[in-house]
Design an enzyme around this catalytic site. Structure first.
Site, mmCIF file in Angstrom:
data_model
loop_
_atom_site.group_PDB
_atom_site.id
_atom_site.type_symbol
_atom_site.label_atom_id
_atom_site.label_comp_id
_atom_site.label_asym_id
_atom_site.label_seq_id
_atom_site.Cartn_x
_atom_site.Cartn_y
_atom_site.Cartn_z
ATOM 1 N N GLU A 97 -48.062 -94.292 15.720
ATOM 2 C CA GLU A 97 -46.748 -94.911 15.936
ATOM 3 C C GLU A 97 -46.827 -96.396 16.248
ATOM 4 O OE1 GLU A 97 -42.696 -94.366 18.679
ATOM 5 O OE2 GLU A 97 -44.370 -92.969 18.888
ATOM 6 N N LYS A 133 -39.816 -89.743 16.701
ATOM 7 C CA LYS A 133 -39.248 -88.678 17.522
ATOM 8 C C LYS A 133 -38.943 -87.516 16.600
ATOM 9 C CE LYS A 133 -39.149 -88.999 21.871
ATOM 10 N NZ LYS A 133 -40.610 -89.024 21.829
#
Length: 724
Positions: A524, A540
């Site tokens: 990420e 997410k």
């Protein structure tokens, strides 16, 4: 006789910040519609009614808490009680308007956070020129109860659950909307705001072109251009590069260059895409920085001072990578105490560690070449060029097959393609259903791990988080726990190589400092800055890889369409838009990609991209001041939710949930979120796992998600234990 001077009518619009994580999205929306920035005041600002009367209109923003609690409302209560200045209440402001009129504001049977609903209305007031139904985004745990007992009129209603979505007070200039017109997925937000300003009689001057960082009129502690800049003369250093032929074996190159370095960083694109970086602290201009909250000036001020010592000249923009010398290292989660959070817990590790790197080696995975990049002036040129000779020898030794002739040093780089993006890797083959080495490694790793919370304890924390959400204290709580391996005597090199093999990612990292090593398999991006463009790529939403191709596709499809996961992702997208609006030009923050599924060796992930143009006067450290810690590791609203997490988790997170990366002395930056990451010290290991808790969460599934996310670390621990 002097002529009387007519008093000019007020024209400024006040926006009240109720400590929400979407306030700056509303500020940007107001700026674009109004043509000038609003004035921003915190809800704790000690204004009186006379001060409020100098405004043409007031927007009472959203926030955590309840309208019945005076400390949650503060200045918002005064704004809603006065009758002279027109008011628009958004979410909490809408609820406060109803509460002051005598209506009941109650907990919902099912809170709505990050949920897109269709809303029907009559096309009047705020909704003139807005189609009915209109799609809007909702973030609320409380609602106005019916039947109404006051003169307030319902002007809009959600079609899915019938909730009151808008109110108007007949004969008075006050309106409220329960939904968020500023959300990225809300329709016709500009029209609704324009209608409010027209109803309030506020003159508009067209679309704004400034930035919240350059034009926001802030009262209190709102972020503006960071004024602390180093004084004195900067050392002018020339950027030099040498391009050496590859390809190379990256672990072999790391061992040759950094194997005996006490302080070093390997930023490792272990998925074979983009580029990797190797630096240490042995250069003639290099140094290490260690930071503890409360023991030093704020870290980002210290980084400004370090970076301000150098002025880079002679840069070559054709290099296929963005890195330039500067600071490289990690920001631990407890640094939140210096960026808006509280110092609730103390980590056993330093809260930050950096190398001020004057030279580094970049491996370009697109063509396999190796680049040496360094800074020099007359005082250090000879030493730096001797180092390049060392890099040349190490790259030659790390190349498979016959050793190619090394290039002379220094050289001018040949034309190369533009810098590659960190694209999602081609989905790996699903794990076979039959027992495998990876499965055995994972089982071996799990047998060595002691978890802070077992399943019963973790699901209990999930339910407590949901209670906070139901009370309106948070929209999303990113709950975490930690695991430890002690007494196994794991070798850090074997452990990192096992991690990069178990889970190839674009943002792996191995950092070594005195007493602590950080081994990361993060996929990420947190935030980056290059050529004045800021980018964040929040993750997410997670599913495990399937045991068969059909199961794998089904899991990816389920992730792409799941309401809960999309809601989680949307909340963080809106939060990051808010953070970037604090440092970017008005109107520049946008979302070019939302809800994309990216597949890695052990999991599928839901990923979005948020971009903006840095406002004049803003720097990468200002971006970190606005954004740290990453919203994907806290939830929203960020400040109140971090307080909830401090209480629920009861311990420091340490390096986990912070960031790893670099800030160049030329104003560039790239960072990753610290997930899928192990900390190593004298053979003992810890790692964190967690997930986003919402009103829609199932506690058992939340615990199962932590186990899915732990797979890569467990495999690495098991494999390192077997090799040891």
């Amino acid at each position: 006789m002097a002529e009387a001077v007519a008093e000019q009518a007020p024209s400024e619009v006040l926006l009240i910040d109720n400590v929400d994580s979407f306030t700056y999205n509303i500020a940007d929306l107001l700026h674009r519609v109004l043509g000038r920035p609003p004035v921003l005041m915190g809800h704790d600002h000690p204004a009186d009614a006379a001060e409020l009367r100098r405004f043409a209109a007031i927007v009472v923003g959203p926030g955590p808490g309840r309208p019945q609690v005076a400390t949650d409302m503060g200045l918002s209560d005064l704004a809603l009680s006065q009758r002279e200045v027109p008011v628009l209440g958004v979410c909490l402001g809408h609820q406060g308007m109803a509460h002051r009129a005598g209506e009941q504001v109650v907990e919902m049977a099912l809170p709505r956070h990050g949920i897109v609903s269709e809303v029907a209305h009559g096309g009047t007031g705020l909704f003139v020129g807005v189609p009915s139904p209109v799609r809007v985004v909702r973030y609320h745990s409380l609602e106005v109860a019916e039947p109404l007992v006051s003169s307030l009129q319902v002007t809009a209603r959600a079609l899915d659950d019938g909730s009151v979505m808008a109110l108007a007070e007949p004969g008075a200039p006050r309106w409220g909307v329960q939904f968020h017109p500023e959300s990225v997925l809300s329709g016709h937000g500009e029209r609704i705001i324009a209608n409010f300003l027209d109803l309030a009689g506020v003159p508009r001057s067209g679309v704004g072109s400034g930035g919240t960082g350059e034009g926001m009129v802030a009262v209190g502690d709102a972020l503006g251009p960071h004024d602390l800049r180093p004084g004195g003369e900067r050392r002018r250093l020339t950027v030099r590069t040498a391009r050496l032929p590859g390809p190379v074996d990256a672990p072999a190159l790391h061992e040759a260059l950094l194997g005996d370095a006490a302080g070093s960083v390997w930023l490792d694109a272990s998925d074979g895409r983009g580029w990797s970086l190797l630096v240490d602290s042995r250069g003639p201009l290099a140094q290490e920085l260690t930071h503890r909250v409360g023991e030093h000036p704020p870290l980002l001020d210290r980084l400004d001072e370090l970076l301000g010592r150098w002025q880079l000249v002679g840069e070559d923009p054709s290099t296929p990578f963005g890195w330039r010398p500067g600071v490289v290292g990690y920001w631990g989660y407890e640094l939140k105490a210096e960026t808006g959070g509280s110092a609730a817990h103390r980590s056993r590790w330093p809260d930050a560690w950096f190398v001020l790197a004057d030279r580094g080696v970049v491996v370009d995975h697109e063509d396999g070449d190796v680049w040496a990049l360094w800074l020099e002036d007359a005082a250090v040129a000879d030493e730096q060029r001797r180092w390049v000779g060392t890099v040349r020898d190490a790259a030659a030794a790390a190349r498979p097959g016959p050793v190619a002739t090394a290039l002379a040093v220094p050289v001018s780089p040949a034309p190369t393609p533009a810098a590659p993006t960190h694209a999602a890797p081609t989905p790996a083959a699903p794990t076979p259903a039959a027992p495998s080495t990876a499965r055995q490694d994972q089982d071996r790793g799990a047998s060595l791990v002691t978890a802070r919370h077992d399943e019963q304890a973790y699901t209990r924390l999930v339910r407590r988080a949901q209670q906070e959400i139901a009370r309106g204290e948070s929209y999303e709580v990113c709950l975490t726990t930690s695991c430890a391996v002690t007494g196994a005597g794991l070798d850090e090199r074997e452990l990192y190589l096992a991690l990069r093999e178990a889970s190839p990612v674009p943002r792996g990292a191995w950092l070594r400092s005195a007493g602590l090593s950080v081994l990361s398999g993060s996929p990420e991006r947190f935030v980056s800055v290059r050529d004045g463009v800021v980018e964040a790529r929040p993750i997410k939403g997670t599913r495990p890889r399937g045991a068969t191709p059909d199961e794998d596709v089904a899991l990816a499809d389920d992730l792409a369409t799941a309401v809960k996961d999309r809601a989680e992702n949307l909340m963080i997208v809106d939060l990051l838009r808010n953070d970037l609006h604090r440092v970017c030009r008005t109107g520049s923050v946008h979302v070019p990609e939302i809800f994309a599924v990216e597949s890695y060796a052990t999991v599928h992930q839901l990923v979005s991209t948020v971009r903006g143009e840095l406002a004049p006067g803003m720097t990468p450290t200002d971006v970190l001041r606005a954004c740290f810690p990453g919203g994907s590791m806290t939830g929203a609203p960020k400040v109140r939710t971090m307080e909830i997490l401090d209480a629920l988790e009861g311990a420091a997170r340490g390096v986990y949930s912070g960031a790893i990366g670099w800030v160049g002395a030329n104003g560039s930056m790239d960072t990753s979120i610290v997930i899928r990451t192990l900390t190593w010290s004298d053979g003992d290991v810890t790692f964190g796992v967690g997930g986003a808790v919402t009103a829609l969460s199932d506690p058992a599934q939340e615990y199962a998600e932590t186990q899915d996310k732990a797979q890569a670390m467990l495999r690495a621990v098991g494999r390192a234990a077997q090799s040891g």
